[in-house]
Design a protein around this motif. Sequence first.
Motif, mmCIF file in Angstrom:
data_model
loop_
_atom_site.group_PDB
_atom_site.id
_atom_site.type_symbol
_atom_site.label_atom_id
_atom_site.label_comp_id
_atom_site.label_asym_id
_atom_site.label_seq_id
_atom_site.Cartn_x
_atom_site.Cartn_y
_atom_site.Cartn_z
ATOM 1 N N GLU A 1 0.809 -1.229 0.000
ATOM 2 C CA GLU A 1 0.000 0.000 0.000
ATOM 3 C C GLU A 1 0.835 1.267 0.000
ATOM 4 N N SER B 1 -12.902 -1.993 -6.082
ATOM 5 C CA SER B 1 -11.978 -2.137 -4.956
ATOM 6 C C SER B 1 -10.556 -1.787 -5.398
ATOM 7 N N PHE B 2 -9.704 -1.499 -4.426
ATOM 8 C CA PHE B 2 -8.283 -1.206 -4.656
ATOM 9 C C PHE B 2 -7.644 -2.314 -5.497
ATOM 10 N N GLN B 3 -6.989 -1.947 -6.570
ATOM 11 C CA GLN B 3 -6.435 -2.940 -7.506
ATOM 12 C C GLN B 3 -4.930 -3.142 -7.343
ATOM 13 N N LEU C 1 -6.174 -1.514 2.861
ATOM 14 C CA LEU C 1 -6.917 -1.300 1.614
ATOM 15 C C LEU C 1 -7.489 -2.600 1.070
ATOM 16 N N SER C 2 -6.977 -3.725 1.545
ATOM 17 C CA SER C 2 -7.603 -5.004 1.191
ATOM 18 C C SER C 2 -7.380 -6.016 2.314
#
Length: 279
Positions: free
Chosen positions: A39, A72-74, A241-242
Amino acid sequence: MPLPEPLRHRAGRRAGVRVGGHTIGTGAFTVIAGPCAVESEDQLLTTAMGVADAGAHVLRGGAFKPRTSPHSFQGMGRAGLDLLAAARAATGIPVVTELVDVRDVDRVCEVADMLQIGARSMQNVPLLREAARSGRPVLLKRNPGATVAELLSAADYLLAEGNEQVVLCERGIRTFEGSTRYTLDISAVPVIRERTHLPVIVDPSHAAGRAALVGTLAQAAVAAGADGIMVEVHVAPADALSDGPQSILLDDFPDFLAALSPFIAAAGRHHASPPHVLA
Ligand code: PEP
Ligand code: MN
């Protein structure tokens, strides 16, 4: 050209898979740990140093994140690979990261000591072939809808390219049970050990979906004969973030390993020194 009899049927001889200075699958129990996704520099470096100090042998972290939703965050992509290279240099432990796209194979191999093929990609044959041809060891994750036989057939695609440095990963399958994110198929561990010489590890994080269950599932994995675990660890899970809910807090990671250690000993394994202290 027909395939030769699958190389996996080599009864009696367990394979060791070399990842950087560490060997998975021959006696020592392997701990792979790190965030779900790369991240930021601070997040990755802090986590990498923390897990390496606690005794992890391999750092995990995704730069490319194929997610269930496109909203979503990739992942950070190539910038994330640069951070993984920095974390590898700072800690001295090898790195495993997911290869999602055949077009990235050379760039990912510049950084990765081991290529992860994600659950969503388990039967992506061109990706399997490219990953195998890279010569890097490959961590092949089971698709949640795939049988063990299908996982082993996917592994055969890697072996058929002449790459025998393959580790299999049980990470939970889809069942009717809704109390966990997936259902950890613990039976898959002894079944895989029965059917192949390849090492098998367990990812309790994705199976559980909740950090509170990860320790117990990891202990079950050791007892079932797994050669290692891959766990998600985050410096601040609430801000991740995930996969924050299933990530162990970095500060809790030493206690997590300490609680695992009697199970490792009872299974006749030992916790090898991380590769960086052997160098
Ligand atoms: C992961 O390891 O972060 C991951 C995406 O896992 P899986 O491919 O098993 O869903
Ligand atoms: Mn994840």
